[in-house]
Design a protein around this motif. Sequence first.
Motif, short mmCIF file in Angstrom:
data_model
loop_
_atom_site.label_atom_id
_atom_site.label_comp_id
_atom_site.label_asym_id
_atom_site.label_seq_id
_atom_site.Cartn_x
_atom_site.Cartn_y
_atom_site.Cartn_z
N ILE A 1 -19.90 -39.04 -53.80
CA ILE A 1 -20.08 -40.14 -53.64
C ILE A 1 -21.38 -40.64 -53.13
O ILE A 1 -21.57 -39.33 -52.44
CB ILE A 1 -18.94 -40.73 -52.96
N THR A 2 -22.02 -41.57 -53.19
CA THR A 2 -24.12 -41.82 -52.43
C THR A 2 -24.11 -42.40 -51.51
O THR A 2 -24.83 -42.10 -50.76
CB THR A 2 -24.68 -41.59 -53.96
N PHE A 3 -22.93 -43.65 -51.05
CA PHE A 3 -22.93 -44.71 -50.73
C PHE A 3 -21.48 -44.85 -49.97
O PHE A 3 -20.28 -44.98 -50.81
CB PHE A 3 -23.60 -45.81 -50.78
N ILE A 4 -21.24 -45.28 -48.81
CA ILE A 4 -20.14 -45.97 -48.50
C ILE A 4 -20.59 -46.67 -47.17
O ILE A 4 -21.46 -46.27 -46.30
CB ILE A 4 -19.12 -44.61 -47.29
N LYS A 5 -20.41 -47.91 -46.28
CA LYS A 5 -19.94 -48.55 -45.39
C LYS A 5 -18.67 -49.76 -44.91
O LYS A 5 -18.67 -50.01 -45.87
CB LYS A 5 -21.25 -49.33 -45.70
N LEU A 6 -18.11 -48.70 -44.52
CA LEU A 6 -17.12 -49.28 -43.77
C LEU A 6 -16.97 -50.27 -43.11
O LEU A 6 -18.70 -50.53 -41.93
CB LEU A 6 -16.46 -47.70 -42.73
N LYS A 7 -15.81 -51.57 -43.27
CA LYS A 7 -16.79 -52.29 -42.26
C LYS A 7 -15.85 -52.67 -40.48
O LYS A 7 -14.76 -52.66 -40.88
CB LYS A 7 -15.58 -53.72 -43.55
N ILE A 8 -16.88 -52.33 -40.03
CA ILE A 8 -16.45 -52.17 -38.94
C ILE A 8 -16.39 -53.83 -37.81
O ILE A 8 -18.06 -54.09 -37.99
CB ILE A 8 -17.16 -50.72 -37.98
N PRO A 9 -15.69 -53.97 -37.26
CA PRO A 9 -16.17 -55.25 -36.09
C PRO A 9 -16.94 -54.79 -35.18
O PRO A 9 -16.50 -53.85 -34.10
CB PRO A 9 -14.73 -55.31 -35.60
N PHE A 10 -18.09 -55.45 -35.31
CA PHE A 10 -19.40 -55.05 -34.03
C PHE A 10 -19.30 -55.38 -33.10
O PHE A 10 -18.96 -56.50 -32.79
CB PHE A 10 -20.65 -55.09 -34.93
N ALA A 11 -19.15 -54.96 -31.39
CA ALA A 11 -19.27 -55.32 -30.44
C ALA A 11 -20.35 -54.83 -29.41
O ALA A 11 -21.06 -53.84 -29.57
CB ALA A 11 -17.73 -55.16 -30.02
N VAL A 12 -21.41 -55.61 -28.78
CA VAL A 12 -22.23 -55.07 -28.60
C VAL A 12 -21.81 -54.54 -26.83
O VAL A 12 -21.09 -54.73 -26.62
CB VAL A 12 -23.17 -56.58 -27.91
N GLU A 13 -22.17 -53.50 -25.76
CA GLU A 13 -21.78 -53.15 -24.88
C GLU A 13 -22.08 -54.60 -23.64
O GLU A 13 -21.73 -54.14 -22.85
CB GLU A 13 -22.39 -51.83 -24.62
N VAL A 14 -22.78 -55.53 -23.68
CA VAL A 14 -23.40 -56.46 -23.00
C VAL A 14 -23.00 -57.88 -24.12
O VAL A 14 -23.26 -57.98 -24.06
CB VAL A 14 -24.63 -56.20 -22.08
N PRO A 15 -21.46 -57.90 -23.57
CA PRO A 15 -21.21 -59.44 -24.47
C PRO A 15 -21.81 -60.54 -23.83
O PRO A 15 -22.30 -61.33 -24.69
CB PRO A 15 -19.42 -59.29 -23.76
#
Length: 281
Positions: A32-46
């Motif tokens: 397997i040469t490529f993986i991208k998990l779909k993570i819900p992104f959050a910035v530390e300063v909303p």
Amino acid sequence: MLKKNIIIFLIPLFMAVFILSNPIKSLAAKKITFIKLKIPFAVEVPDGKWIDPWKNACEEATITMIDQYYQGKNKLTNAEAKKLMLPIFTLENELFGFNKDTNAEETMQFINKFLSFTATIKENPTLDEIKNELMVKRPVISMHYGFELNNPALRFRQDGSSYHMMVISGFDDAKKEFIVQDSGNPKGLDFRYKYDTILKTLHDFDRITGQANGPARVLFTEPKTLVKVQNGKRIYLISKTQKQYIAHPDIFKKRGWKWANVKIVNKELLNTLTSGEPIWQ
């Protein structure tokens, strides 16, 4: 007969746990040469304001992203992220007496006590060890000496610790890059760093020196499971062989848990698990 029935009930529940807890050999064997998990992104300063406690909230943002990932979410608004992160500062203050620069041990302790997944410390992780976790869809928490990431979007004070925490959520062998969720960067969704950059900058926060000059450490993660018995009122959070009673329905709302994720299990199975500390907040 009862013993036989218990064994029968144990098999289906823990089969999923086993699969999540052990790298799948067929995946390891397959290149397997490529993986991208779909993570819900959050910035530390909303709110976009670099003030306390948000200006040091990369740890809180990181664990919030993974907590929501394991609950099936793949997107967070700034308002949702802020609402989820706020109680973490309070709980950290109660548990540690502070909420800034939680190191690997402290972060692991907090996760295992309060969140919907577990964490274990891995010291001096190799490239393949991190990739193996990602191949079985388990994001990795990484700790860094931030200055050496050489990312101008990250705001580190020259007289600060330069400690930074991120979610490693994928890899790309063709470009020799990790894909990360970098909460310190407003454009940190699926951001990329070279393999060497991530591995060479791994440094835990040293509570004695007050600097990010500790050993190279990451946290490996895996999900817990919400369960109840048929027609039962009590809901438990299961982690491996331990169960924790969830003491109040409001805890679901506070932690962003979903009632739909609660699984029905056999009473005899539940009784085989050791009882941990009830979850009160």
